[in-house]
Write an enzyme that holds these catalytic residues in place. Sequence first.
Site: not given
Length: 790
Positions: A200, A312
């Site tokens: 991320e 995710e």
Amino acid sequence: MTAQRKAPTPRAARATAAAVAAVAAIAAPLTIAATANATDPAVEAGITVEKVDGMPADFAAGVDVSSVLSLEESGVVFRDDRGRPADLFTVLADHGVNYVRVRVWNDPWDASGHGYGGGNVDVDRAVEIGERATAAGLGVLVDFHYSDFWADPKKQKAPKAWAGLDATQTADAVGEFTRDALTAFQDAGVDVGMVQVGNETNNGIAGVECQSADAVREPWGPDNPWAPCMDVYRAGSLAVSAVYPDALVALHFTDPQNGRMATYADLLDQAGVPYDVFAASWYAFWHGTTANLTATLKGIADTYDKLVMVAETSWAYTTDELDGWTNTAPGTGTPVTAYPATVEGQATAVRDAVQAVVDVGDAGIGVFYWEPAWLPVGPPSDVVANRVAWEAHGSGWASSFAGEYDPDDAGVWFGGSSWDNQAMFAPDGTPLDSLRVFQYARTGAHARPVASTPPITVEAGDALGLPATVTVTTWDGGTSQQAVTWSDAASWVRGGGTYTIPGVTADGLPVTVTVTVTVDGVDTTTNYVRNSTFAWEAAGSESWTLTGDVAGADAKLAWPAEGGYDGDSWLAWWSTTPTTFTASQTITGVPAGSYELKATAQGKWNGSAATLWADTADVDGSAPLDFWGWRSFRTTTVPVQVGADGVVTVGTTVSLTPFDDPGDAGDTLESWGSVDLVTLQRTLTSSVDKSDLLDAIAQAEAVERAEWTAASLATLDDALAVGRVVVAASEATAQDVADAAALVLDAVDALVADASTPPTPTPTPRPTWAPSPRPTATPTGQPTAEPTGT
């Protein structure tokens, strides 16, 4: 030199005939009965899941289970569908998972060897997870955070060992660390098919900060604000190629709802960063619609010729707090709107993420569910013991030791699993139906028929009037009536109370009916307290009167509460100065008789005191509330005798006396707490000692059901039904209790061991991908030499 990457192979060519045949084989695994309708191949299951048309045979059905070692070290046991202890990775393979993602932190330990938590996943532990995944036939995605603890858009902190390095030095360190770590995976024989260079990384990576992607872009070159991060990505990618030349390189970003992902992809393209997969986080709680997700990923795939995936995703199957530590999602006050917080809602959320990626086209290669196995190490009632496990084994999201590295977040909010309500396993380690979502997405699934019947209320002494038929509802909403045979437990009902009677329909479907037996028209389970959970928006919220120094105690009917005992509200207070207040209500129309007033509390006292009390015309009563800390709930009981006038006043009085902390001059230890679920209910009249029966039931409930035959368990369940009815019976005799206890214990003694061999799982084939070629040209303004760390 770094090995050249091969050109990507079209999906149609990658989906071999063998893979297609294998996927067809898992469409109806041994534990699932396929429907007979050839035109509707959906399987019968515990939940309904719509089929994803066009889901490729080589689609990555992945999960991240990075916390597994710490969970097992804390005593968590994973089980198969029958409840037998089993290896987690074998269970995953048997439920349609074909890929495991494992995060890697550089050094998640303090100088004394205490782990930071979250699984304590350094390279050695990640390799161990990878070995177990490979042994189960699962592919492995290695997720480098390039940090000593959690990395996400808000935190891209450099590892301790890299503190003070500039961007160029960090790129070298990333290359060297990646190469060395992957060599450890390779030496252990781990089947690594994909590697994430960063986690991320919207705003930076490995402590290297990058200017926001939506800022005005400068001309591309060494001075571009994103150039330092591009060098880090490049160093990691080249290191992956050097060790696992056939593995895909993924770069991972989040927040698809903010429209910046296309800009990230453009910056990467301008910089000539070699990578294969643009990976996104997508959580329905925060990240917008699946339509936006598809459009975002498709735009990147089509424009830049990249594979795309969801790295995710997750959803809650319950809003309950399961280990004594608050949940991340849904957070305080967050409405559960996108999907229901149920097992089926959880499966549907994942199925929709799969559909969104499949809708991209050939470039959409997979979906990974984040931490479906992060279970509570113990129930909320054992929160003190849970804290010991979280600290000792790193099975919580953070331990207190992480505070040295991340003082602003982990240093304040260390604790247990904030994800247990999003697991795909029940707290006892048994898989939920949602764990098969990847299988069900391929075939579709219809929920099994469910039998139900409305509750019954009868007066003591009258016939129970159990129904001869019950309603059976199918997955599509169709209903029918079926004959039912009720358990003999119904014949053990004695006096007022609420009883649960099991039965079975003509087609073998289980069903229960709730029978409330009133005494002189009074339901002994009725709670006469209005707004017993302090919901200030609820009808009757004005029922509670707050008097005394309410402002000084910051006392209020709090909603939404962060983890209320019953629902999402409670009576809460907090103060650093001495003060006293009372919350009370007067109740009228209560039938004369014996009652119990109960309330459940939690808090921190520091010398303060509180009482639960009741006043009637005949007698007053009170008892101290019990406080053991945050979410360490304790229930207090006060006997109440209501007279002929039917009037009773109930309440709690709180006296706060905070004091100075002798260890920290000038620091006052605050007093805080809450009360929830106040009840005033009729006291049952039975004085018979039922402790032997309760012990027998506890022994029967502790049986490892997977070890015994279905027939002998059915006999045990019949006996348990009798035992539970007798426990609930207000007029049970001593002989009833003795006979029921003997019945239960005899059924335990008569259990027959199950000698059958469990079926061999048929794992889902894992995808194999071809990485793209490395660029041979260097964009203008970029360094021509590879970072020295590669």
